[in-house]
Design a protein around this motif. Structure first.
Motif, short mmCIF file in Angstrom:
data_model
loop_
_atom_site.label_atom_id
_atom_site.label_comp_id
_atom_site.label_asym_id
_atom_site.label_seq_id
_atom_site.Cartn_x
_atom_site.Cartn_y
_atom_site.Cartn_z
N GLY A 394 7.70 24.55 -15.23
CA GLY A 394 8.74 25.10 -16.08
C GLY A 394 8.86 24.38 -17.40
N GLY A 395 7.76 23.78 -17.87
CA GLY A 395 7.77 23.06 -19.13
C GLY A 395 8.37 21.68 -19.06
N GLN A 396 8.76 21.21 -17.85
CA GLN A 396 9.37 19.91 -17.68
C GLN A 396 8.45 18.98 -16.89
N VAL A 397 8.45 17.72 -17.26
CA VAL A 397 7.66 16.73 -16.54
C VAL A 397 8.29 16.48 -15.18
N ILE A 398 7.47 16.57 -14.13
CA ILE A 398 7.99 16.30 -12.79
C ILE A 398 7.41 15.01 -12.21
N SER A 399 6.30 14.53 -12.76
CA SER A 399 5.80 13.23 -12.34
C SER A 399 4.76 12.74 -13.34
N ALA A 400 4.56 11.44 -13.34
CA ALA A 400 3.51 10.83 -14.14
C ALA A 400 2.95 9.66 -13.34
N SER A 401 1.64 9.53 -13.33
CA SER A 401 1.02 8.48 -12.53
C SER A 401 -0.30 8.06 -13.17
N ARG A 402 -0.85 6.99 -12.67
CA ARG A 402 -2.14 6.51 -13.17
C ARG A 402 -2.86 5.80 -12.02
N LEU A 403 -4.12 6.16 -11.78
CA LEU A 403 -4.92 5.46 -10.79
C LEU A 403 -5.20 4.03 -11.27
N ARG A 404 -5.21 3.10 -10.33
CA ARG A 404 -5.51 1.71 -10.66
C ARG A 404 -6.73 1.25 -9.89
N GLN A 405 -7.53 0.40 -10.51
CA GLN A 405 -8.70 -0.19 -9.87
C GLN A 405 -8.33 -1.61 -9.47
N VAL A 406 -8.36 -1.88 -8.17
CA VAL A 406 -7.98 -3.18 -7.66
C VAL A 406 -9.10 -3.69 -6.77
N ARG A 407 -9.59 -4.89 -7.03
CA ARG A 407 -10.63 -5.48 -6.19
C ARG A 407 -9.98 -6.15 -4.98
N ASP A 408 -10.43 -5.75 -3.79
CA ASP A 408 -9.89 -6.28 -2.54
C ASP A 408 -10.87 -7.30 -1.99
N TYR A 409 -10.52 -8.58 -2.09
CA TYR A 409 -11.42 -9.63 -1.61
C TYR A 409 -11.34 -9.74 -0.09
N GLN A 410 -12.51 -9.64 0.55
CA GLN A 410 -12.58 -9.83 1.99
C GLN A 410 -13.18 -11.19 2.34
N ILE A 411 -13.95 -11.75 1.42
CA ILE A 411 -14.50 -13.10 1.58
C ILE A 411 -14.28 -13.82 0.26
N GLY A 412 -13.86 -15.07 0.34
CA GLY A 412 -13.64 -15.81 -0.88
C GLY A 412 -12.25 -15.56 -1.44
#
Length: 416
Positions: A394-412
């Protein structure tokens, strides 16, 4: 393409590059496609086209018939569940399903799988048996023949997708003897983006004929038949999504001839679509960063490139894009290449295309960009931030988002 057109305020608020998806247009596309299909035919939304959970939610909420979800990964499974789909709503496809992925999908209640080979069927059955359940499997068919031409043909050649149709009868006993899995029917996806309605109808008719023949050869009463898609939509160029007027009658005639019980659910029949349902809902807004002339060729350098839109461009499936006319009426009075900010000569959105005279800071809008955008692009290349994704209704913003890149350390440990 019509709809929301003033992006200046959105660009100021959220920055560029910026995707804007119009939920109202998604719902209209869903309504148009259901209207073009027989009443009894189900419709899967292919999340690969745009897995944003709120985009996927628009396939099932509101008025009218709801789509089901077609996924090919546990990431898409999470997006589908976040959008409100249940495991029973989902078809899991793809040639490389791992045991862990299958176990996660089965635990979430997914019971319908498309299988690409005998071993793929066995893998599904083994994981289902471990959980004490039985999975319904659709044999994906790689037809030896086709009917129409298309920009992307999915059958008729050696492929990682599907059983070769000519070999299926000799595999019958092996397919029916897999514990934990039942052969519930067949899955076809012969083409993408059919060139016109006549081609689409011809391909569907060919698919239905082949499906009936295979049912007889295998001696299996199909309970479910997915005849695929191929519904067209303009992609990153100006133009309108077609509305199919003859498809409903043609599909009904073909199904009545080959599967006389289909209207009563024997078999249940489904189609699937991604691009058609979301393509014209989205526009990509980017800013001009710089202008350059090199040996007689003009370049408009934008802040969006193949990291933002068009990771498939290297395969020749996207170029060239077009741009929406400027709001102030400036004509496309120059020929230039629209390129992105990346340190690679392959970062080209449009080579030698018609553009208005532009200056740094001007906005450029790429239309019909709602499909195969953020998640189909080289989003991690050079570490640039992902674009914002704004949904409007309806011409109105209902959400805004942004994907993020996050490194998940499993060792170290992370560098301090």
């Amino acid at each position: 393409m019509t709809g929301y057109t003033d992006y200046t305020d959105l660009a100021k608020q959220f920055g560029t590059p910026l995707y804007v998806y119009d939920i109202d247009r998604i719902r209209q596309a869903r309504s148009d496609l259901f209207g073009a299909l027989p009443e009894e035919v189900e419709l899967f939304f292919a999340l690969k086209a745009n897995p944003h959970p709120q985009v996927a939610r628009a396939m099932r909420d509101g008025t009218g018939k709801a789509c089901r979800a077609e996924i090919s990964s546990t990431g898409e499974l999470a997006a589908a569940l976040a959008a409100g789909f249940t495991g029973a709503d989902i078809l899991y496809t793809g040639p490389g399903k791992t045991g862990g992925e299958l176990a996660e999908a089965l635990a979430a209640g997914v019971r319908l799988f498309s299988v690409e080979s005998r071993t793929d069927l066995e893998h599904v059955g083994a994981e289902a048996e471990q959980l004490g359940v039985v999975a319904d499997c659709l044999i994906r068919v790689n037809s030896a023949t086709s009917s129409s031409s298309t920009s992307i043909r999915m059958t008729g050649v050696p492929s990682q997708f599907g059983f070769d149709s000519e070999n299926l009868p000799e595999l019958r006993d092996q397919l029916l003897g897999v514990r934990g899995a039942t052969v519930a029917g067949a899955h076809f996806f012969p083409l993408s983006n059919a060139k016109d309605e006549a081609s689409l109808i011809a391909e569907f008719t060919h698919t239905i004929t082949l499906a009936a023949r295979l049912q007889d050869e295998l001696g299996i009463a199909f309970r479910f038949l997915d005849i695929g898609g191929g519904f067209a939509a303009p992609y990153a160029v100006l133009g309108d999504r077609p509305v199919y007027s003859a498809l409903r009658e043609a599909l009904s005639v073909a199904l009545d001839k080959r599967f006389p019980g289909w209207r009563d659910g024997a078999p249940r029949v489904a189609c699937e679509s991604g691009r058609y349902l979301v393509g014209d809902s989205g526009q990509l807004i980017c800013s001009v960063v710089n202008l350059k002339e090199s040996r007689g060729r003009n370049y408009v350098i934008a802040d969006a490139g193949i990291n933002t839109f068009g990771g498939m461009s290297g395969l020749g499936r996207l170029l060239p894009v077009a741009v929406t006319p400027q709001p102030d009426g400036r004509a496309n009075d120059q020929v230039a290449s629209l390129v992105g900010p990346l340190c690679t000569p392959g970062d080209i959105l449009g080579r030698d295309i018609a553009l208005p005279t532009l200056s740094p800071g001007d906005l450029v809008v790429i239309p019909n960009a709602g499909a195969y955008g953020v998640t189909a692009s080289l989003s991690m290349f050079l570490g640039r931030p992902a674009p914002a994704e704004v949904l409007i209704s309806g011409g109105q913003v209902i959400s805004a988002s942004r994907l993020r890149q996050v490194r998940d350390y499993q060792i170290g440990a992370p560098v301090s």
